[in-house]
Write a protein that holds these residues in place. Structure first.
Motif, mmCIF file in Angstrom:
data_model
loop_
_atom_site.group_PDB
_atom_site.id
_atom_site.type_symbol
_atom_site.label_atom_id
_atom_site.label_comp_id
_atom_site.label_asym_id
_atom_site.label_seq_id
_atom_site.Cartn_x
_atom_site.Cartn_y
_atom_site.Cartn_z
ATOM 1 N N ASP A 313 0.874 -1.088 0.017
ATOM 2 C CA ASP A 313 0.030 0.058 -0.013
ATOM 3 C C ASP A 313 1.019 1.300 0.107
ATOM 4 O O ASP A 313 0.565 2.223 -0.816
ATOM 5 C CB ASP A 313 -1.030 0.159 1.188
ATOM 6 N N THR A 314 2.085 1.258 0.738
ATOM 7 C CA THR A 314 2.876 2.249 0.652
ATOM 8 C C THR A 314 3.529 2.712 -0.659
ATOM 9 O O THR A 314 3.472 3.897 -0.930
ATOM 10 C CB THR A 314 3.767 2.121 1.796
ATOM 11 N N THR A 315 3.882 1.781 -1.356
ATOM 12 C CA THR A 315 4.525 1.815 -2.707
ATOM 13 C C THR A 315 3.487 2.659 -3.527
ATOM 14 O O THR A 315 4.057 3.210 -4.594
ATOM 15 C CB THR A 315 5.041 0.586 -3.047
ATOM 16 N N MET A 316 2.339 2.635 -3.340
ATOM 17 C CA MET A 316 1.181 3.237 -4.273
ATOM 18 C C MET A 316 0.932 4.583 -3.444
ATOM 19 O O MET A 316 0.103 5.554 -4.306
ATOM 20 C CB MET A 316 0.133 2.276 -4.274
ATOM 21 N N THR A 317 1.739 4.954 -2.780
ATOM 22 C CA THR A 317 1.302 6.281 -1.825
ATOM 23 C C THR A 317 1.821 7.498 -2.802
ATOM 24 O O THR A 317 3.229 7.393 -2.884
ATOM 25 C CB THR A 317 1.555 6.505 -0.641
ATOM 26 N N PRO A 318 1.031 8.456 -3.274
ATOM 27 C CA PRO A 318 1.736 9.599 -3.845
ATOM 28 C C PRO A 318 2.809 10.139 -3.051
ATOM 29 O O PRO A 318 2.638 10.401 -1.594
ATOM 30 C CB PRO A 318 0.459 10.301 -4.211
ATOM 31 N N GLY A 319 3.856 10.901 -3.685
ATOM 32 C CA GLY A 319 4.886 11.648 -2.998
ATOM 33 C C GLY A 319 5.676 10.835 -2.175
ATOM 34 O O GLY A 319 6.580 11.243 -1.189
ATOM 35 N N ARG A 320 5.760 9.503 -2.199
ATOM 36 C CA ARG A 320 6.750 8.631 -1.764
ATOM 37 C C ARG A 320 8.097 9.030 -2.125
ATOM 38 O O ARG A 320 8.379 9.177 -3.001
ATOM 39 C CB ARG A 320 6.381 7.328 -2.056
ATOM 40 N N ALA A 321 8.872 8.978 -0.703
ATOM 41 C CA ALA A 321 10.334 9.545 -1.048
ATOM 42 C C ALA A 321 11.161 8.462 -1.222
ATOM 43 O O ALA A 321 12.093 8.378 -0.144
ATOM 44 C CB ALA A 321 10.563 10.649 -0.155
ATOM 45 N N GLY A 322 11.204 7.760 -2.110
ATOM 46 C CA GLY A 322 12.127 6.426 -2.209
ATOM 47 C C GLY A 322 11.544 5.333 -2.094
ATOM 48 O O GLY A 322 10.314 4.883 -2.286
ATOM 49 N N ALA A 323 12.559 4.136 -2.271
ATOM 50 C CA ALA A 323 12.028 2.792 -2.218
ATOM 51 C C ALA A 323 11.384 2.267 -0.985
ATOM 52 O O ALA A 323 11.648 2.629 0.105
ATOM 53 C CB ALA A 323 13.240 1.854 -2.639
ATOM 54 N N VAL A 324 10.565 1.276 -1.045
ATOM 55 C CA VAL A 324 9.907 0.475 0.015
ATOM 56 C C VAL A 324 10.526 -0.991 0.029
ATOM 57 O O VAL A 324 10.595 -1.525 -1.094
ATOM 58 C CB VAL A 324 8.371 0.439 -0.307
ATOM 59 N N LEU A 325 11.083 -1.286 1.386
ATOM 60 C CA LEU A 325 11.576 -2.799 1.293
ATOM 61 C C LEU A 325 10.854 -3.386 2.461
ATOM 62 O O LEU A 325 10.361 -3.041 3.378
ATOM 63 C CB LEU A 325 12.998 -2.454 1.603
ATOM 64 N N LEU A 326 10.903 -4.894 2.293
ATOM 65 C CA LEU A 326 10.750 -5.814 3.542
ATOM 66 C C LEU A 326 12.048 -6.269 3.739
ATOM 67 O O LEU A 326 12.858 -6.363 3.140
ATOM 68 C CB LEU A 326 9.914 -7.022 2.885
ATOM 69 N N ASP A 327 12.184 -6.369 5.277
ATOM 70 C CA ASP A 327 13.302 -6.851 5.979
ATOM 71 C C ASP A 327 13.144 -8.423 6.148
ATOM 72 O O ASP A 327 12.301 -8.553 7.023
ATOM 73 C CB ASP A 327 13.648 -5.811 7.026
ATOM 74 N N LEU A 328 13.875 -9.272 5.528
ATOM 75 C CA LEU A 328 13.701 -10.722 5.740
ATOM 76 C C LEU A 328 14.751 -11.278 6.838
ATOM 77 O O LEU A 328 14.847 -12.387 6.854
ATOM 78 C CB LEU A 328 13.688 -11.664 4.575
ATOM 79 N N ARG A 329 15.765 -10.511 7.364
ATOM 80 C CA ARG A 329 16.822 -10.794 8.012
ATOM 81 C C ARG A 329 16.394 -11.626 9.177
ATOM 82 O O ARG A 329 15.477 -11.144 9.995
ATOM 83 C CB ARG A 329 17.945 -9.913 8.265
#
Length: 329
Positions: A313-329
């Motif tokens: 959902d965040t990656t579709m937000t207008p004005g997003r300032a950069g990449a969106v990641l999932l942390d699997l460590r």
């Protein structure tokens, strides 16, 4: 292994589920990567939502989403150098035309799709290089060198646009960027010589002034349909529009007369299907820029695997300032 997957289209919080699946084994020519970070892109969210024209059901019975990622090679298949085990890598096309992507503890994929991570580059940055990084490199350099040229980057505060601004400036271009008013300082800090609010009613005049009245040589365009009329005003004759998106208007109308009498070229870029030589050239550009400290991919947010729905959902937000990641460590 842990994996987020879906079996039908729908809202992220309704169809994405955290499950346990068997860890895959690498086939001949493949590597098995233990995923550290999964890159989440708008294309992943659109595919899961069933927003692709003419597509009515998922292509596979179960899909693990996301094409981008980074991690460490755990095992290799026949024909792959065993010395690659333990190598940090970044991933491209992890889920392109395949059932299982990077939103899982492991992914098995062709060895050349796990690119050795340059020394000194973080796994977080590596997870942004697939779609945002390669798209930025191809749209900036797809027509050749840009030193001494004027480039216009629309959406300069987004993941692709922010990378494109940095790459174009590093390569010696004069960079004009547009973005929301809130992103202007950030875009200037990335290297833009001029940054303008894309909603400014005098935008065309300001872009033309910034180009010294000569016009733009190459445009990196995220919203082709919405900006076609503007581009007709600001492009230099024989200029090229490298368009990688048109989400606000997928059936755009263009002022053909204005395009015709400037002989403008439209270079539509889909990073998933680049020919190997072009992809290798884009990878080499990214690695050089990273090595010289000229490219610093921006991370907007990092979520745990079980918050994959919120990440999409965040990656579709207008004005997003950069990449969106999932942390699997």
């Amino acid at each position: 292994m842990r994996a987020v997957s879906y079996t039908k289209f729908g809202p992220a919080d309704k169809v994405l589920e955290l499950t346990r699946l068997d860890t895959p084994s690498p086939a001949a020519g493949e590597v098995l990567v233990r995923v550290a970070f999964s890159g989440v892109n708008p294309s992943d969210a659109k595919a899961r939502a069933g927003a692709r024209p003419g597509v009515t059901k998922p292509a596979f019975d179960r899909i693990i989403p996301h094409s981008d990622g980074s991690g460490v090679i755990d095992a290799v298949g026949d024909g792959v150098d065993p010395a690659r085990v333990g190598q940090p890598v970044w991933i491209w096309n992890g889920q392109w035309q395949r059932a299982f992507g990077t939103a899982a503890d492991h992914i098995a994929l062709p060895a050349d799709q796990a690119v050795p991570l340059p020394e000194g580059v973080s796994l977080e940055a590596g997870a942004t290089l697939g779609i945002p990084g390669l798209t930025a490199a191809q749209t900036v350099f797809g027509g050749g060198e840009v030193a001494g040229k004027t480039l216009l980057v629309s959406g300069g505060a987004g993941a692709v646009g922010h990378d494109a601004v940095q790459l174009a400036k590093w390569a010696g271009a004069t960079v004009i960027a547009t973005c929301a008013a809130s992103g202007i300082d950030r875009v200037r800090a990335a290297g833009a010589d001029h940054a303008f609010d894309y909603s400014d009613p005098d935008l065309a005049a300001k872009i033309n002034d910034a180009s010294g009245g000569q016009g733009v040589d190459r445009a990196v365009e995220v919203e082709f349909g919405a900006n076609a009329a503007l581009l007709a005003e600001v492009m230099k004759p024989l200029g090229t529009i490298a368009a990688y998106g048109s989400g606000k208007d997928m059936t755009p109308q263009i002022p053909f007369g204005a395009f015709l009498f400037k002989a403008l070229k439209i270079d539509v870029t889909l990073i998933y299907i680049l020919h190997a030589p072009e992809r290798q050239a884009a990878i080499a550009r990214l690695h050089r820029a990273l090595g010289e400290g000229a490219l610093r991919p921006s991370i907007h947010a990092i979520y745990p695997l079980d918050a994959c729905a919120a990440a999409q959902d965040t990656t579709m937000t207008p004005g997003r300032a950069g990449a969106v990641l999932l942390d699997l460590r």
